[in-house]
Design an enzyme around this catalytic site. Structure first.
Site, PDB file in Angstrom:
ATOM      1  N   GLY A   1       0.833  -1.195   0.000  1.00  0.00           N
ATOM      2  CA  GLY A   1       0.000   0.000   0.000  1.00  0.00           C
ATOM      3  C   GLY A   1       0.865   1.242   0.000  1.00  0.00           C
ATOM      4  O   GLY A   1       2.006   1.210   0.456  1.00  0.00           O
TER       5      GLY A   1
ATOM      6  N   GLN B   1       3.035  10.016   1.213  1.00  0.00           N
ATOM      7  CA  GLN B   1       4.316   9.310   1.284  1.00  0.00           C
ATOM      8  C   GLN B   1       5.214   9.600   0.087  1.00  0.00           C
ATOM      9  O   GLN B   1       6.402   9.302   0.124  1.00  0.00           O
ATOM     10  CB  GLN B   1       4.084   7.792   1.366  1.00  0.00           C
ATOM     11  CG  GLN B   1       3.380   7.348   2.635  1.00  0.00           C
ATOM     12  CD  GLN B   1       3.226   5.842   2.666  1.00  0.00           C
ATOM     13  OE1 GLN B   1       2.263   5.310   2.146  1.00  0.00           O
ATOM     14  NE2 GLN B   1       4.184   5.147   3.255  1.00  0.00           N
TER      15      GLN B   1
ATOM     16  N   CYS C   1       5.600   0.027   7.604  1.00  0.00           N
ATOM     17  CA  CYS C   1       5.289   1.171   6.745  1.00  0.00           C
ATOM     18  C   CYS C   1       6.526   1.574   5.959  1.00  0.00           C
ATOM     19  O   CYS C   1       7.621   1.654   6.523  1.00  0.00           O
ATOM     20  CB  CYS C   1       4.818   2.337   7.616  1.00  0.00           C
ATOM     21  SG  CYS C   1       4.432   3.818   6.668  1.00  0.00           S
ATOM     22  N   LEU C   2       6.362   1.851   4.668  1.00  0.00           N
ATOM     23  CA  LEU C   2       7.487   2.254   3.827  1.00  0.00           C
ATOM     24  C   LEU C   2       8.096   3.567   4.308  1.00  0.00           C
ATOM     25  O   LEU C   2       9.275   3.827   4.066  1.00  0.00           O
ATOM     26  CB  LEU C   2       7.037   2.391   2.368  1.00  0.00           C
ATOM     27  CG  LEU C   2       6.544   1.104   1.707  1.00  0.00           C
ATOM     28  CD1 LEU C   2       5.993   1.407   0.312  1.00  0.00           C
ATOM     29  CD2 LEU C   2       7.653   0.059   1.627  1.00  0.00           C
TER      30      LEU C   2
ATOM     31  N   HIS D   1      -4.666   1.432   7.223  1.00  0.00           N
ATOM     32  CA  HIS D   1      -3.312   1.984   7.370  1.00  0.00           C
ATOM     33  C   HIS D   1      -3.094   3.136   6.376  1.00  0.00           C
ATOM     34  O   HIS D   1      -2.626   4.210   6.751  1.00  0.00           O
ATOM     35  CB  HIS D   1      -2.290   0.862   7.145  1.00  0.00           C
ATOM     36  CG  HIS D   1      -0.857   1.307   7.192  1.00  0.00           C
ATOM     37  ND1 HIS D   1       0.022   0.902   8.174  1.00  0.00           N
ATOM     38  CD2 HIS D   1      -0.147   2.138   6.381  1.00  0.00           C
ATOM     39  CE1 HIS D   1       1.202   1.467   7.953  1.00  0.00           C
ATOM     40  NE2 HIS D   1       1.145   2.224   6.862  1.00  0.00           N
ATOM     41  N   GLU D   2      -3.478   2.917   5.117  1.00  0.00           N
ATOM     42  CA  GLU D   2      -3.288   3.970   4.100  1.00  0.00           C
ATOM     43  C   GLU D   2      -4.224   5.156   4.356  1.00  0.00           C
ATOM     44  O   GLU D   2      -3.827   6.311   4.162  1.00  0.00           O
ATOM     45  CB  GLU D   2      -3.503   3.410   2.693  1.00  0.00           C
ATOM     46  CG  GLU D   2      -2.590   2.242   2.304  1.00  0.00           C
ATOM     47  CD  GLU D   2      -1.133   2.455   2.655  1.00  0.00           C
ATOM     48  OE1 GLU D   2      -0.655   3.601   2.616  1.00  0.00           O
ATOM     49  OE2 GLU D   2      -0.464   1.452   2.995  1.00  0.00           O
TER      50      GLU D   2
ATOM     51  N   HIS E   1      -2.791   7.573   6.735  1.00  0.00           N
ATOM     52  CA  HIS E   1      -1.817   8.499   6.143  1.00  0.00           C
ATOM     53  C   HIS E   1      -2.509   9.772   5.648  1.00  0.00           C
ATOM     54  O   HIS E   1      -1.934  10.853   5.706  1.00  0.00           O
ATOM     55  CB  HIS E   1      -1.090   7.854   4.959  1.00  0.00           C
ATOM     56  CG  HIS E   1       0.076   6.991   5.364  1.00  0.00           C
ATOM     57  ND1 HIS E   1       1.174   7.492   6.030  1.00  0.00           N
ATOM     58  CD2 HIS E   1       0.317   5.670   5.189  1.00  0.00           C
ATOM     59  CE1 HIS E   1       2.041   6.509   6.247  1.00  0.00           C
ATOM     60  NE2 HIS E   1       1.547   5.383   5.747  1.00  0.00           N
TER      61      HIS E   1
END
Ligand code: ZN
Length: 179
Positions: free
Chosen positions: A48, A53, A102-103, A144-145, A148
């Site tokens: 994701g 991000q 998370c990236l 999660h996304e 953000h």
């Protein structure tokens, strides 16, 4: 297609609330942006990616919760969604807990309580509306996304101590790299 640089914590854009995509922003440019975000997600690799991000403060996310199967098989594209202006219209009371990563928060793992099932309404890159129910891992990834887009990362889901320890470590490493 081009890969976009992924922004890592701490960075103010990761803490800012994203704004809705405007009517006049739908079309070829947005579609290309969604493709770039998708490629960036797969290249990372991740399941994701939300627009903040990659430095874009708009309400956009891409996700492919089936990207890596439980058997480790790569199944690119089967569960892919690209959402513009997503909204959760329903969430189940029963919860699911997953160890998330998370990236934008490398080498950090956090258990988070999420709704087991959610219904999401969104638009695609052309502006057409969609609605779908997601459960289990797909529901976790999307929540999660969606976080953000509210300026919330895993670091807001953890204890103050764990957060400051992590950021301290990152700062030290950045200093070393700069030397
Ligand atoms: Zn993330």
């Amino acid at each position: 297609m081009s890969l976009l640089p992924i922004i890592e914590a701490p960075d103010p854009i990761l803490s800012a609330k994203a704004r809705p995509v405007r009517e006049d922003e739908f079309g070829p440019e947005l579609l290309k942006h969604l493709e770039d975000m998708t490629e960036t997600m797969y290249a990372a690799p991740g399941v994701g990616l939300a627009a903040p991000q990659v430095g874009d403060g708009r309400r956009i996310l891409v996700a492919d919760p089936g990207f890596e199967g439980e058997d480790g098989e790569i199944r690119r594209g089967i569960e892919l969604v690209a959402m513009v202006n997503p909204k959760v219209t329903q969430r189940s009371k029963d919860k699911i807990k997953w160890e998330e990563s998370c990236l934008s928060v490398p080498e950090f793992y956090q258990n988070v309580d999420r709704a087991r099932v959610i219904t999401v309404q969104w638009q695609d890159g052309t502006g057409a509306p969609h609605e779908k129910e997601f459960e289990e891992f797909a529901s976790v990834v999307l929540q999660h996304e969606l976080d953000h887009l509210e300026g919330v990362t895993l670091l807001e889901h953890t204890s103050r101590l764990k957060r400051s320890r992590y950021l301290g470590k990152r700062r030290k490493r950045a200093k070393k790299a700069a030397r």
